[in-house]
Design a protein around this motif. Structure first.
Motif, mmCIF file in Angstrom:
data_model
loop_
_atom_site.group_PDB
_atom_site.id
_atom_site.type_symbol
_atom_site.label_atom_id
_atom_site.label_comp_id
_atom_site.label_asym_id
_atom_site.label_seq_id
_atom_site.Cartn_x
_atom_site.Cartn_y
_atom_site.Cartn_z
ATOM 1 N N SER A 203 -9.612 -5.710 -7.320
ATOM 2 C CA SER A 203 -11.074 -5.361 -6.817
ATOM 3 C C SER A 203 -11.831 -6.292 -5.983
ATOM 4 O O SER A 203 -12.509 -5.951 -4.897
ATOM 5 C CB SER A 203 -11.967 -4.814 -7.491
ATOM 6 N N MET A 204 -11.332 -7.568 -5.642
ATOM 7 C CA MET A 204 -11.979 -8.460 -5.093
ATOM 8 C C MET A 204 -11.728 -8.465 -3.509
ATOM 9 O O MET A 204 -12.588 -8.403 -2.539
ATOM 10 C CB MET A 204 -12.149 -10.096 -5.612
ATOM 11 N N LEU A 205 -10.509 -8.841 -3.293
ATOM 12 C CA LEU A 205 -9.896 -8.841 -1.906
ATOM 13 C C LEU A 205 -9.231 -7.629 -1.572
ATOM 14 O O LEU A 205 -9.013 -7.259 -0.302
ATOM 15 C CB LEU A 205 -8.929 -9.844 -1.922
ATOM 16 N N GLY A 206 -9.338 -6.541 -2.532
ATOM 17 C CA GLY A 206 -8.424 -5.288 -2.050
ATOM 18 C C GLY A 206 -7.003 -5.287 -1.748
ATOM 19 O O GLY A 206 -6.531 -4.476 -1.010
ATOM 20 N N ASP A 207 -6.172 -6.156 -2.172
ATOM 21 C CA ASP A 207 -4.778 -6.298 -2.196
ATOM 22 C C ASP A 207 -4.122 -5.622 -3.289
ATOM 23 O O ASP A 207 -4.715 -5.515 -4.441
ATOM 24 C CB ASP A 207 -4.560 -7.961 -1.908
ATOM 25 N N ALA A 230 -7.389 1.478 -11.506
ATOM 26 C CA ALA A 230 -8.910 1.778 -11.285
ATOM 27 C C ALA A 230 -9.165 2.032 -9.985
ATOM 28 O O ALA A 230 -9.926 3.126 -9.720
ATOM 29 C CB ALA A 230 -9.729 0.739 -12.055
ATOM 30 N N HIS A 231 -8.822 1.191 -8.902
ATOM 31 C CA HIS A 231 -9.279 1.436 -7.556
ATOM 32 C C HIS A 231 -8.256 1.810 -6.556
ATOM 33 O O HIS A 231 -8.333 1.622 -5.532
ATOM 34 C CB HIS A 231 -9.222 -0.121 -7.121
ATOM 35 N N SER A 232 -7.256 2.567 -7.361
ATOM 36 C CA SER A 232 -6.264 3.291 -6.468
ATOM 37 C C SER A 232 -6.006 4.564 -6.948
ATOM 38 O O SER A 232 -5.606 5.620 -6.223
ATOM 39 C CB SER A 232 -4.885 2.642 -6.658
ATOM 40 N N MET A 233 -6.392 5.065 -8.126
ATOM 41 C CA MET A 233 -6.497 6.360 -8.580
ATOM 42 C C MET A 233 -7.093 7.291 -7.466
ATOM 43 O O MET A 233 -8.399 7.276 -7.252
ATOM 44 C CB MET A 233 -7.112 6.487 -10.128
ATOM 45 N N GLY A 234 -6.565 8.360 -7.409
ATOM 46 C CA GLY A 234 -7.128 9.401 -6.348
ATOM 47 C C GLY A 234 -6.788 9.278 -5.001
ATOM 48 O O GLY A 234 -6.759 10.122 -4.010
ATOM 49 N N THR A 259 -10.201 4.768 -14.452
ATOM 50 C CA THR A 259 -11.801 5.069 -14.734
ATOM 51 C C THR A 259 -12.226 6.212 -13.957
ATOM 52 O O THR A 259 -11.602 6.734 -13.057
ATOM 53 C CB THR A 259 -12.546 3.829 -14.188
ATOM 54 N N PHE A 260 -13.377 6.760 -14.456
ATOM 55 C CA PHE A 260 -13.960 8.075 -13.683
ATOM 56 C C PHE A 260 -14.921 7.210 -12.736
ATOM 57 O O PHE A 260 -15.413 8.442 -11.987
ATOM 58 C CB PHE A 260 -14.546 9.033 -14.786
ATOM 59 N N GLY A 269 -13.694 6.311 -19.030
ATOM 60 C CA GLY A 269 -12.228 5.491 -18.598
ATOM 61 C C GLY A 269 -11.247 6.310 -19.326
ATOM 62 O O GLY A 269 -11.371 7.158 -20.307
ATOM 63 N N PHE A 270 -10.100 5.814 -19.222
ATOM 64 C CA PHE A 270 -8.917 6.560 -19.908
ATOM 65 C C PHE A 270 -7.608 5.599 -19.861
ATOM 66 O O PHE A 270 -7.523 4.866 -19.120
ATOM 67 C CB PHE A 270 -8.457 7.968 -19.120
ATOM 68 N N CYS A 271 -6.725 6.118 -20.680
ATOM 69 C CA CYS A 271 -5.352 5.762 -20.670
ATOM 70 C C CYS A 271 -4.379 6.931 -20.902
ATOM 71 O O CYS A 271 -4.586 7.831 -21.636
ATOM 72 C CB CYS A 271 -5.290 4.837 -21.739
ATOM 73 N N VAL A 272 -3.259 6.691 -20.194
ATOM 74 C CA VAL A 272 -2.535 7.782 -20.080
ATOM 75 C C VAL A 272 -1.086 7.186 -20.554
ATOM 76 O O VAL A 272 -0.837 6.144 -20.071
ATOM 77 C CB VAL A 272 -2.183 8.777 -18.722
#
Length: 417
Positions: A203-207, A230-234, A259-260, A269-272
């Motif tokens: 999440s900091m650098l977006g890599d 978290a930062h790639s879902m959707g 996360t939602f 939040g969730f786990c699958v």
């Protein structure tokens, strides 16, 4: 005596020898005081007086473009999502007042978990009250004393806290370094329980992480794998399932955390997982068992948003990629130093020379009518100060052009470029 065992009726008077438990924060207190004394508005206490849309809000009485909300898919104002929340509020009330294992499982919680199972094509889904609690709960429950957690040094705070809560042995490795991860795994005693924790997008650098190679290494050493998407879902992947899907290794991941509060546009939040024993987690995972469940209106909005992302997310994803590419190129052409050499996600991190000029740049942008995140050490890698931009699928092409103009004017005013 009061009701608490061994508690006196009055607190003991403080003496000159009493240690101040806040002393450890003195450097941060002084740093914040110095920033405010220089006339900079507090960058960590911004108030949004009114939110107008996924991309705009009134801040300090000014119409402000939002470029720091993680509202990647712009679902917060989707009419169907809002209507689902209103209906659940009418039908079930404002809250559950209980844990999921007691009175806190409503029909909406089950429907939300069904939506997640369909979205990821997995057998099991477990919803938590926040994304932080999802990492805290899953990691601390499956990796306990005597087990080993091998994790990227740049992992999110919730991942580190999950390791600490479970009392597992923590083995960090250099960021995105496949060879270092391989060596760490090779030193773990034979027969010990091993969990490798990775993030799709950091999440900091977006890599992004080289998940395909890293998961292959983990499996070679007999480790289970958890990926925080978290930062790639959707957004990332053909169906928006994240970096693991994009790199073709989703079936090799044991646990996906998400996360939602980002692409889904609400909170939770969730786990699958496809692990055959996963359902026992509902009885042994403390951050799930010992906290109240999400309000009915929240799980209703989450389920509706997830199903809409399944049905209509393709066009939004394509537009968001265009936004990311345009902003990344535009900022590079202006002379800003960015966290990645090319766009890898919806996060574009602009590296600042130091905290003081970073704060000045943040304030200059806010006065222009643009909100971004000011990120500082120790949350950032390599003690960097960042202006972290997170794009939204609802940002128009015109808004991205406006944003670039704001960065140019602010950067010149603060002498960053």
């Amino acid at each position: 005596m009061s009701e608490g065992i061994g508690q006196p009726d009055k607190p003991a008077e403080l003496t000159g020898n009493t240690p101040d438990l806040f002393s450890k924060f003195d450097p941060l207190i002084q740093q914040r005081a110095d920033l405010l004394a220089a006339g900079v508005e507090d960058p960590f206490n911004l108030v949004m007086e009114r939110v107008l849309s996924p991309t705009r809000a009134i801040c300090n009485g000014r119409d402000t473009i939002l470029l720091g909300t993680y509202n990647y898919m712009g679902m917060t104002f989707d009419p169907d999502v809002i209507e689902a929340g209103k209906q659940a509020l009418d039908d079930y009330g404002s809250g559950t007042t209980g844990s999921r294992v007691l009175n806190g499982t409503y029909q909406g919680h089950r429907e939300c978990e069904e939506a997640l199972k369909e979205f990821y094509g997995m057998e099991h889904a477990m919803v938590f009250s926040t994304g932080y609690q999802a990492n805290l709960g899953i990691i601390s429950t499956i990796a306990g004393k005597g087990d080993y957690v091998v994790l990227d040094i740049d992992s999110h705070a919730s991942i580190w806290d999950g390791c600490a809560l479970g009392n597992a042995e923590i083995v960090p490795f250099k960021h995105n370094d496949i060879e270092a991860m391989d060596k760490r795994l090779g030193r773990i005693p034979e027969g010990a329980g091993k969990l490798v924790v990775l993030e799709g997008v950091y999440s900091m650098l977006g890599d992004i992480a080289p998940l395909r190679e890293m998961i292959a290494v983990a499996k070679k050493h007999g480790a289970m794998v958890l990926v925080d998407e978290a930062h790639s879902m959707g957004f990332i992947g053909p169906n928006g399932r994240g970096v693991a899907e994009e790199q073709g290794v989703l079936d090799d991941v044991d646990f996906v955390i998400g996360t939602f509060s980002k692409s889904v546009g609400t909170v939770g939040g969730f786990c699958v997982s496809n692990h055959p024993k996963f359902e026992i987690m509902r009885l042994v995972c403390r951050p799930y068992v010992f906290t109240a469940s999400l309000p009915p209106s929240v799980v209703a909005t989450a389920a509706t948003s997830i199903r809409k992302l399944m049905a209509t997310g393709h066009n939004k994803r394509a537009h968001l990629w265009e936004n990311s590419k345009r902003l990344h190129k535009g900022l590079t052409d202006l002379g800003f130093e960015l966290g990645t050499s090319e766009p890898q996600s919806a996060i574009v991190a602009v590296i600042m020379p130091d905290l003081e000029r970073g704060a000045a740049m943040w304030e200059a942008l806010l006065k222009e009518g643009l909100y971004v995140n000011l990120a500082r050490p120790p949350a950032t890698p390599a003690n960097m100060t960042l202006l972290r931009c997170s794009l939204c699928a609802e940002h128009s092409e015109e808004e991205v052009g406006t944003i670039l103009g704001m960065f140019e004017r602010a950067g010149k005013a603060v002498e960053i470029i």
